[in-house]
Design a protein around this motif. Sequence first.
Motif, PDB file in Angstrom:
ATOM      1  N   ARG A 189      11.052 -21.076  27.674  1.00 52.72           N
ATOM      2  CA  ARG A 189      11.032 -19.669  28.085  1.00 52.72           C
ATOM      3  C   ARG A 189      12.178 -18.835  27.520  1.00 52.72           C
ATOM      4  NH1 ARG A 189       8.283 -17.460  32.442  1.00 52.72           N
ATOM      5  NH2 ARG A 189       9.219 -15.632  31.493  1.00 52.72           N
ATOM      6  N   LEU A 190      13.301 -19.480  27.198  1.00 53.70           N
ATOM      7  CA  LEU A 190      14.466 -18.753  26.680  1.00 53.70           C
ATOM      8  C   LEU A 190      14.808 -19.291  25.295  1.00 53.70           C
ATOM      9  CD1 LEU A 190      16.585 -18.870  29.958  1.00 53.70           C
ATOM     10  CD2 LEU A 190      15.222 -16.942  29.114  1.00 53.70           C
ATOM     11  N   PRO A 191      14.081 -18.835  24.277  1.00 55.19           N
ATOM     12  CA  PRO A 191      14.268 -19.389  22.933  1.00 55.19           C
ATOM     13  C   PRO A 191      15.682 -19.231  22.365  1.00 55.19           C
ATOM     14  CG  PRO A 191      12.523 -17.703  22.950  1.00 55.19           C
ATOM     15  CD  PRO A 191      13.057 -17.814  24.327  1.00 55.19           C
ATOM     16  N   ASP A 192      16.397 -18.191  22.796  1.00 58.73           N
ATOM     17  CA  ASP A 192      17.757 -18.006  22.282  1.00 58.73           C
ATOM     18  C   ASP A 192      18.723 -19.067  22.829  1.00 58.73           C
ATOM     19  OD1 ASP A 192      17.301 -16.688  24.755  1.00 58.73           O
ATOM     20  OD2 ASP A 192      19.170 -15.557  24.524  1.00 58.73           O
ATOM     21  N   LYS A 193      18.336 -19.733  23.889  1.00 60.34           N
ATOM     22  CA  LYS A 193      19.163 -20.796  24.470  1.00 60.34           C
ATOM     23  C   LYS A 193      18.440 -22.138  24.415  1.00 60.34           C
ATOM     24  CE  LYS A 193      21.535 -17.556  27.369  1.00 60.34           C
ATOM     25  NZ  LYS A 193      21.953 -17.176  28.685  1.00 60.34           N
ATOM     26  N   PHE A 194      17.485 -22.216  23.503  1.00 58.15           N
ATOM     27  CA  PHE A 194      16.657 -23.417  23.394  1.00 58.15           C
ATOM     28  C   PHE A 194      17.494 -24.677  23.234  1.00 58.15           C
ATOM     29  CE2 PHE A 194      14.601 -26.629  20.798  1.00 58.15           C
ATOM     30  CZ  PHE A 194      13.458 -26.877  21.532  1.00 58.15           C
ATOM     31  N   ARG A 195      18.444 -24.622  22.327  1.00 53.37           N
ATOM     32  CA  ARG A 195      19.216 -25.829  22.015  1.00 53.37           C
ATOM     33  C   ARG A 195      19.967 -26.358  23.239  1.00 53.37           C
ATOM     34  NH1 ARG A 195      23.344 -26.576  16.968  1.00 53.37           N
ATOM     35  NH2 ARG A 195      23.352 -28.835  17.063  1.00 53.37           N
ATOM     36  N   LEU A 196      20.632 -25.482  23.970  1.00 52.41           N
ATOM     37  CA  LEU A 196      21.387 -25.913  25.155  1.00 52.41           C
ATOM     38  C   LEU A 196      20.467 -26.510  26.216  1.00 52.41           C
ATOM     39  CD1 LEU A 196      23.921 -22.966  25.521  1.00 52.41           C
ATOM     40  CD2 LEU A 196      24.445 -25.335  24.923  1.00 52.41           C
ATOM     41  N   TYR A 197      19.365 -25.824  26.484  1.00 52.28           N
ATOM     42  CA  TYR A 197      18.448 -26.331  27.510  1.00 52.28           C
ATOM     43  C   TYR A 197      17.738 -27.605  27.056  1.00 52.28           C
ATOM     44  CZ  TYR A 197      19.217 -22.411  30.595  1.00 52.28           C
ATOM     45  OH  TYR A 197      19.796 -21.500  31.455  1.00 52.28           O
TER      46      TYR A 197
END
Length: 171
Positions: free
Chosen positions: A77-85
Amino acid sequence: MSSPPPSIRALQATSIAILTSTAGLSASLSFFVIPRLLESPTPVLTRQFSRMLAAAHDVFPVPLVLPGLLHAYLAYRLPDKFRLYAIAAALSLTTLPYTSAVMMPINRKMLAKARTVEAADAGAADVLVEEITASEAETAHALADAWALRNLYRPVVAFAAGVIGLYAALS
């Protein structure tokens, strides 16, 4: 950049709260419960260890898996924070194969010891026989100690995933 909707904030808060709470609860088994069990004679240790496993089996699976799924959903849902999640999700979900590969063999050995000690049910003389006849690495006390040490992976990973989730939520 706009703030995520309340539903996403609720998912973030839920995953962080579950992971950090589970980390503390899991660590308490290694730091508080097992040391007290190690003070006990073998029949008491094996009986209480079996009860601890049964209680933990009822409590831990959902809090260890659900945050991984929530983090995977947040990564989607939050592609800009994909890596962290995605990292938080992967860390959370590594507890499943780790438990199967590393913890379950110890659990099975300890449960077998509990059945053996309970079947004998003759008191302290059997404790000495069990401790003397078992190899040093296979005594109930050694197994419980090994379990406590190997269990530390789970709270460390849960806490790390919670911290990564918190960082992703706040950044």
